[in-house]
Scaffold this active site. Structure first.
Site, PDB file in Angstrom:
ATOM      1  N   ASP A  94       0.844  -1.194   0.000  1.00  0.00           N
ATOM      2  CA  ASP A  94       0.000   0.000   0.000  1.00  0.00           C
ATOM      3  C   ASP A  94       0.876   1.238   0.000  1.00  0.00           C
ATOM      4  O   ASP A  94       0.835   2.033   0.920  1.00  0.00           O
ATOM      5  CB  ASP A  94      -0.933  -0.045   1.216  1.00  0.00           C
ATOM      6  CG  ASP A  94      -2.047   0.972   1.114  1.00  0.00           C
ATOM      7  OD1 ASP A  94      -2.382   1.366  -0.010  1.00  0.00           O
ATOM      8  OD2 ASP A  94      -2.576   1.374   2.161  1.00  0.00           O
ATOM      9  N   LEU A  95       1.713   1.364  -1.022  1.00  0.00           N
ATOM     10  CA  LEU A  95       2.604   2.511  -1.114  1.00  0.00           C
ATOM     11  C   LEU A  95       1.886   3.652  -1.821  1.00  0.00           C
ATOM     12  O   LEU A  95       1.707   3.642  -3.041  1.00  0.00           O
ATOM     13  CB  LEU A  95       3.872   2.131  -1.878  1.00  0.00           C
ATOM     14  CG  LEU A  95       4.837   1.245  -1.111  1.00  0.00           C
ATOM     15  CD1 LEU A  95       5.915   0.712  -2.033  1.00  0.00           C
ATOM     16  CD2 LEU A  95       5.460   2.002   0.043  1.00  0.00           C
ATOM     17  N   THR A  96       1.455   4.612  -1.016  1.00  0.00           N
ATOM     18  CA  THR A  96       0.808   5.812  -1.520  1.00  0.00           C
ATOM     19  C   THR A  96       1.451   7.006  -0.815  1.00  0.00           C
ATOM     20  O   THR A  96       2.132   6.825   0.196  1.00  0.00           O
ATOM     21  CB  THR A  96      -0.703   5.806  -1.221  1.00  0.00           C
ATOM     22  OG1 THR A  96      -0.890   5.888   0.202  1.00  0.00           O
ATOM     23  CG2 THR A  96      -1.392   4.561  -1.765  1.00  0.00           C
ATOM     24  N   ASN A 154       1.148   7.144   2.940  1.00  0.00           N
ATOM     25  CA  ASN A 154       1.821   6.148   3.766  1.00  0.00           C
ATOM     26  C   ASN A 154       3.339   6.307   3.803  1.00  0.00           C
ATOM     27  O   ASN A 154       4.028   5.453   4.349  1.00  0.00           O
ATOM     28  CB  ASN A 154       1.472   4.742   3.285  1.00  0.00           C
ATOM     29  CG  ASN A 154       0.010   4.435   3.468  1.00  0.00           C
ATOM     30  OD1 ASN A 154      -0.719   5.176   4.115  1.00  0.00           O
ATOM     31  ND2 ASN A 154      -0.432   3.338   2.904  1.00  0.00           N
ATOM     32  N   ALA A 157      -3.133  -2.442   5.430  1.00  0.00           N
ATOM     33  CA  ALA A 157      -3.147  -2.398   3.961  1.00  0.00           C
ATOM     34  C   ALA A 157      -3.922  -3.549   3.344  1.00  0.00           C
ATOM     35  O   ALA A 157      -4.762  -3.333   2.468  1.00  0.00           O
ATOM     36  CB  ALA A 157      -1.711  -2.389   3.436  1.00  0.00           C
TER      37      ALA A 157
END
Length: 171
Positions: free
Chosen positions: A1-3, A6, A23
Protein backbone atom coordinates in the site's frame (compact mmCIF):
# COMPACT_ATOMS: atom_id res chain seq x y z
CA UNK A 1 0.00 0.00 0.00
CA UNK A 2 2.60 2.51 -1.11
CA UNK A 3 0.81 5.81 -1.52
CA UNK A 4 1.82 9.38 -0.64
CA UNK A 5 -0.27 9.08 2.54
CA UNK A 6 1.82 6.15 3.77
CA UNK A 7 5.29 7.60 3.19
CA UNK A 8 6.73 9.93 5.82
CA UNK A 9 9.99 11.83 6.08
CA UNK A 10 11.28 12.35 9.61
CA UNK A 11 13.20 15.39 10.82
CA UNK A 12 16.19 13.03 11.00
CA UNK A 13 15.99 12.62 7.21
CA UNK A 14 14.72 9.06 7.28
CA UNK A 15 11.91 7.65 5.17
CA UNK A 16 9.20 5.72 6.99
CA UNK A 17 6.51 3.60 5.40
CA UNK A 18 3.51 3.16 7.66
CA UNK A 19 0.17 1.34 7.66
CA UNK A 20 1.38 -2.20 6.91
CA UNK A 21 -1.14 -3.85 9.21
CA UNK A 22 -4.17 -2.29 7.62
CA UNK A 23 -3.15 -2.40 3.96
CA UNK A 24 -4.34 -5.91 3.15
CA UNK A 25 -7.63 -5.50 5.05
CA UNK A 26 -8.30 -2.16 3.35
CA UNK A 27 -7.74 -3.73 -0.05
CA UNK A 28 -10.56 -6.18 0.56
CA UNK A 29 -12.79 -3.61 2.28
CA UNK A 30 -12.50 -1.29 -0.72
CA UNK A 31 -13.85 -3.80 -3.26
CA UNK A 32 -17.18 -3.21 -4.86
CA UNK A 33 -19.70 -6.04 -5.17
CA UNK A 34 -18.41 -6.76 -8.66
CA UNK A 35 -14.91 -7.25 -7.21
CA UNK A 36 -13.39 -4.05 -8.62
CA UNK A 37 -10.84 -2.37 -6.39
CA UNK A 38 -11.49 1.29 -5.76
CA UNK A 39 -9.74 3.98 -3.73
CA UNK A 40 -5.97 3.84 -4.15
CA UNK A 41 -6.10 2.43 -7.66
CA UNK A 42 -3.70 5.01 -9.07
CA UNK A 43 -0.83 3.65 -6.95
CA UNK A 44 -1.36 -0.03 -7.74
CA UNK A 45 0.58 -2.12 -10.19
CA UNK A 46 -1.28 -3.56 -13.20
CA UNK A 47 -1.08 -7.06 -11.72
CA UNK A 48 -2.78 -5.89 -8.52
CA UNK A 49 -5.69 -4.60 -10.55
CA UNK A 50 -6.18 -7.71 -12.61
CA UNK A 51 -5.74 -9.99 -9.59
CA UNK A 52 -2.55 -11.55 -10.86
CA UNK A 53 0.30 -12.82 -8.76
CA UNK A 54 1.72 -9.95 -6.71
CA UNK A 55 5.27 -9.83 -5.35
CA UNK A 56 7.89 -7.23 -4.45
CA UNK A 57 8.00 -5.95 -8.02
CA UNK A 58 4.51 -4.57 -7.47
CA UNK A 59 5.96 -2.31 -4.77
CA UNK A 60 8.69 -1.24 -7.19
CA UNK A 61 5.97 -0.15 -9.61
CA UNK A 62 4.30 1.88 -6.83
CA UNK A 63 7.66 3.45 -5.93
CA UNK A 64 8.01 4.41 -9.61
CA UNK A 65 4.64 6.18 -9.47
CA UNK A 66 5.66 8.03 -6.30
CA UNK A 67 8.94 9.14 -7.91
CA UNK A 68 7.15 10.22 -11.09
CA UNK A 69 4.72 12.36 -9.08
CA UNK A 70 7.31 13.76 -6.65
CA UNK A 71 9.67 14.82 -9.40
CA UNK A 72 7.05 16.19 -11.79
CA UNK A 73 4.48 17.55 -9.35
CA UNK A 74 1.81 15.97 -11.58
CA UNK A 75 -0.47 12.97 -10.96
CA UNK A 76 0.60 10.11 -13.19
CA UNK A 77 -2.97 9.06 -13.95
CA UNK A 78 -5.86 11.45 -14.42
CA UNK A 79 -9.49 11.05 -15.42
CA UNK A 80 -12.83 9.72 -14.23
CA UNK A 81 -13.01 6.38 -12.41
CA UNK A 82 -13.46 4.18 -15.49
CA UNK A 83 -10.68 6.02 -17.33
CA UNK A 84 -8.37 5.76 -14.32
CA UNK A 85 -8.82 2.03 -14.02
CA UNK A 86 -8.18 1.50 -17.74
CA UNK A 87 -5.10 3.73 -17.64
CA UNK A 88 -3.74 1.97 -14.55
CA UNK A 89 -4.21 -1.51 -16.00
CA UNK A 90 -2.60 -0.49 -19.31
CA UNK A 91 0.00 1.83 -17.75
CA UNK A 92 -1.09 4.77 -19.91
CA UNK A 93 0.41 8.02 -18.67
CA UNK A 94 2.18 11.05 -20.09
CA UNK A 95 5.85 10.19 -20.62
CA UNK A 96 8.07 11.70 -17.96
CA UNK A 97 10.15 13.29 -20.73
CA UNK A 98 7.09 15.37 -21.69
CA UNK A 99 5.99 16.16 -18.14
CA UNK A 100 9.46 17.26 -17.04
CA UNK A 101 11.63 17.81 -20.12
CA UNK A 102 15.35 18.38 -20.01
CA UNK A 103 16.21 15.94 -17.23
CA UNK A 104 19.11 13.54 -17.30
CA UNK A 105 18.29 10.53 -19.53
CA UNK A 106 19.40 8.23 -16.69
CA UNK A 107 16.46 9.50 -14.63
CA UNK A 108 14.03 8.70 -17.45
CA UNK A 109 15.58 5.23 -17.68
CA UNK A 110 15.09 4.58 -13.94
CA UNK A 111 11.46 5.65 -14.09
CA UNK A 112 10.85 3.72 -17.30
CA UNK A 113 12.21 0.50 -15.85
CA UNK A 114 10.31 0.88 -12.55
CA UNK A 115 7.06 1.56 -14.44
CA UNK A 116 7.15 -1.34 -16.90
CA UNK A 117 3.73 -2.96 -17.31
CA UNK A 118 5.21 -6.46 -17.28
CA UNK A 119 6.82 -7.19 -13.92
CA UNK A 120 9.52 -9.31 -15.60
CA UNK A 121 10.76 -6.15 -17.36
CA UNK A 122 10.86 -4.08 -14.14
CA UNK A 123 13.60 -3.92 -11.58
CA UNK A 124 13.65 -7.33 -9.96
CA UNK A 125 14.53 -5.95 -6.53
CA UNK A 126 14.69 -2.66 -4.68
CA UNK A 127 18.45 -3.18 -4.36
CA UNK A 128 18.75 -3.24 -8.16
CA UNK A 129 16.75 -0.01 -8.41
CA UNK A 130 18.79 1.58 -5.62
CA UNK A 131 22.00 0.77 -7.50
CA UNK A 132 20.76 2.75 -10.52
CA UNK A 133 19.56 5.63 -8.32
CA UNK A 134 22.92 5.78 -6.53
CA UNK A 135 24.71 5.70 -9.88
CA UNK A 136 22.52 8.59 -11.06
CA UNK A 137 23.44 10.65 -7.99
CA UNK A 138 27.12 9.74 -8.36
CA UNK A 139 27.07 10.97 -11.97
CA UNK A 140 25.48 14.22 -10.73
CA UNK A 141 28.31 14.66 -8.21
CA UNK A 142 25.96 14.13 -5.26
CA UNK A 143 26.42 11.57 -2.54
CA UNK A 144 23.00 10.46 -1.29
CA UNK A 145 22.76 10.94 2.44
CA UNK A 146 19.89 11.30 4.88
CA UNK A 147 21.68 14.37 6.33
CA UNK A 148 20.77 16.27 3.16
CA UNK A 149 17.08 15.47 3.68
CA UNK A 150 17.40 16.22 7.41
CA UNK A 151 18.85 19.67 6.76
CA UNK A 152 16.27 20.47 4.09
CA UNK A 153 13.30 19.41 6.25
CA UNK A 154 14.58 21.27 9.29
CA UNK A 155 14.98 24.41 7.17
CA UNK A 156 11.60 24.10 5.42
CA UNK A 157 9.74 23.40 8.66
CA UNK A 158 11.98 25.29 11.10
CA UNK A 159 9.14 26.76 13.18
CA UNK A 160 7.36 23.42 13.50
CA UNK A 161 10.61 21.62 14.19
CA UNK A 162 11.69 24.01 16.93
CA UNK A 163 8.23 23.90 18.52
CA UNK A 164 8.20 20.10 18.54
CA UNK A 165 11.72 19.91 19.98
CA UNK A 166 10.69 22.25 22.83
CA UNK A 167 7.53 20.21 23.42
CA UNK A 168 9.45 16.91 23.50
CA UNK A 169 12.33 18.20 25.64
CA UNK A 170 12.00 17.57 29.38
CA UNK A 171 11.87 20.60 31.66
Amino acid sequence: DLTPHNVFLTYEGKIKIIDFGVAKAELFDNRTRAGVVKGKVTYMSPEQLVEGEVDGRSDIFSIGILLYEMLSGVRMYQGDTATLIRKCINVEHPPFEEVLPGENPALYKILGKALQKEKEARYQSCAEMLDDINEYFFDQGVRPDNRIVKTLLQELFSKDYESEIRWLSPG
